[in-house]
Scaffold this motif. Structure first.
Motif, PDB file in Angstrom:
ATOM      1  N   THR A 126      39.160  61.576 -35.570  1.00 62.70           N
ATOM      2  CA  THR A 126      39.352  61.803 -34.144  1.00 62.70           C
ATOM      3  C   THR A 126      38.642  60.736 -33.335  1.00 62.70           C
ATOM      4  O   THR A 126      37.445  60.495 -33.523  1.00 62.70           O
ATOM      5  CB  THR A 126      38.822  63.187 -33.738  1.00 62.70           C
ATOM      6  OG1 THR A 126      39.519  64.192 -34.493  1.00 62.70           O
ATOM      7  CG2 THR A 126      39.025  63.439 -32.255  1.00 62.70           C
ATOM      8  N   LYS A 134      41.868  62.264 -29.624  1.00 67.82           N
ATOM      9  CA  LYS A 134      43.157  62.120 -30.303  1.00 67.82           C
ATOM     10  C   LYS A 134      42.938  61.841 -31.784  1.00 67.82           C
ATOM     11  O   LYS A 134      42.008  61.111 -32.160  1.00 67.82           O
ATOM     12  CB  LYS A 134      43.946  60.945 -29.708  1.00 67.82           C
ATOM     13  CG  LYS A 134      44.494  61.204 -28.322  1.00 67.82           C
ATOM     14  CD  LYS A 134      45.741  62.049 -28.377  1.00 67.82           C
ATOM     15  CE  LYS A 134      46.338  62.247 -26.994  1.00 67.82           C
ATOM     16  NZ  LYS A 134      47.509  63.113 -27.017  1.00 67.82           N
ATOM     17  N   LYS A 135      43.805  62.406 -32.598  1.00 68.23           N
ATOM     18  CA  LYS A 135      43.788  62.109 -34.030  1.00 68.23           C
ATOM     19  C   LYS A 135      44.369  60.715 -34.245  1.00 68.23           C
ATOM     20  O   LYS A 135      45.429  60.391 -33.685  1.00 68.23           O
ATOM     21  CB  LYS A 135      44.623  63.121 -34.816  1.00 68.23           C
ATOM     22  CG  LYS A 135      44.151  64.560 -34.676  1.00 68.23           C
ATOM     23  CD  LYS A 135      42.880  64.815 -35.431  1.00 68.23           C
ATOM     24  CE  LYS A 135      42.524  66.296 -35.410  1.00 68.23           C
ATOM     25  NZ  LYS A 135      41.225  66.554 -36.032  1.00 68.23           N
ATOM     26  N   ASP A 167      48.101  57.478 -24.270  1.00 67.23           N
ATOM     27  CA  ASP A 167      47.443  58.638 -24.883  1.00 67.23           C
ATOM     28  C   ASP A 167      46.094  58.943 -24.240  1.00 67.23           C
ATOM     29  O   ASP A 167      45.568  60.045 -24.412  1.00 67.23           O
ATOM     30  CB  ASP A 167      47.211  58.398 -26.384  1.00 67.23           C
ATOM     31  CG  ASP A 167      48.494  58.489 -27.193  1.00 67.23           C
ATOM     32  OD1 ASP A 167      49.486  59.022 -26.673  1.00 67.23           O
ATOM     33  OD2 ASP A 167      48.486  58.009 -28.342  1.00 67.23           O
ATOM     34  N   TYR A 168      45.521  57.971 -23.522  1.00 71.19           N
ATOM     35  CA  TYR A 168      44.152  58.114 -23.039  1.00 71.19           C
ATOM     36  C   TYR A 168      44.057  58.126 -21.513  1.00 71.19           C
ATOM     37  O   TYR A 168      42.987  57.915 -20.953  1.00 71.19           O
ATOM     38  CB  TYR A 168      43.265  57.024 -23.655  1.00 71.19           C
ATOM     39  CG  TYR A 168      43.217  57.163 -25.157  1.00 71.19           C
ATOM     40  CD1 TYR A 168      42.382  58.093 -25.761  1.00 71.19           C
ATOM     41  CD2 TYR A 168      44.081  56.419 -25.964  1.00 71.19           C
ATOM     42  CE1 TYR A 168      42.369  58.260 -27.138  1.00 71.19           C
ATOM     43  CE2 TYR A 168      44.077  56.584 -27.343  1.00 71.19           C
ATOM     44  CZ  TYR A 168      43.229  57.505 -27.922  1.00 71.19           C
ATOM     45  OH  TYR A 168      43.234  57.676 -29.281  1.00 71.19           O
TER      46      TYR A 168
END
Length: 194
Positions: A126, A134-135, A167-168
């Motif tokens: 992670t 997030k993985k 994603d961030y």
């Protein structure tokens, strides 16, 4: 014949008495700075923009006999981001991107290790960046291992993964265009056995 039997028994006894090869623990060689976390991202699709994080620390466990025990933990100071351009660094550290004032540290903690070869594998774990967890998977390969000139023992790896800015939740990531969505991350890590 009796001598051979006695020798065989003695060898088996000695082998049984020896401790099994245990997991080894390593700290990143930050003092000698034999560790690097670098990235590249496309600039408008015309060239690569390169950068790195200058301040970070970490440790890893390596178990040759039981690779499922391998693990790594990394902590990165986001304000140490450096792209060799002061104004760009300032912008990337701002609330538009990394927002280092509110998110001063990014971390990675592995959850499992999947061997893909004798000295390669995938670290699953992670990444916590910009307040979002997030993985991710990091492909790793061992570069080398052995004694160093100072009486220590070292082991080195390189790793690669691709992150996605969307994603961030970085506010201005979209302004860089779709070609800048993917950030290629490269790690070169040398650890000193503890």
């Amino acid at each position: 014949m009796k001598l051979k039997h006695l020798l065989a028994t003695a060898l088996i006894t000695v082998a049984a008495a020896l401790p099994a090869q245990a997991a080894e623990h390593y700290n990143f060689d930050i003092k000698g700075q034999h560790a690097f976390i670098e990235f590249k991202i496309k600039h408008l699709g015309y060239s690569w923009l390169l950068g790195s994080f200058r301040t970070f620390d970490g440790k890893f466990t390596y178990d040759e006999q039981h690779p499922e025990n391998n693990r790594v933990d990394v902590s990165i100071e986001t304000a140490s981001l450096d792209t060799n351009h002061a104004e760009r660094n300032k912008h990337l550290r701002s609330a538009d991107f990394f927002d280092v004032e509110h998110f001063p540290v990014a971390t990675f903690e592995s959850s499992s290790y999947e061997p893909t070869g004798k000295e390669s594998g995938i670290i699953h774990g992670t990444l916590n960046l910009h307040g979002i967890s997030k993985k991710i998977d990091i492909n790793v390969e061992q570069i080398g291992t052995g004694n160093d000139p100072w009486g220590g023992y070292r082991r080195g790896f390189e790793g690669h993964t691709t992150l996605h800015l969307s994603d961030y939740n970085m506010k201005k990531a979209a302004m860089l265009g779709p070609v800048a969505e993917n950030v290629e991350l490269f790690l070169s890590i040398e650890g000193v056995r503890q």
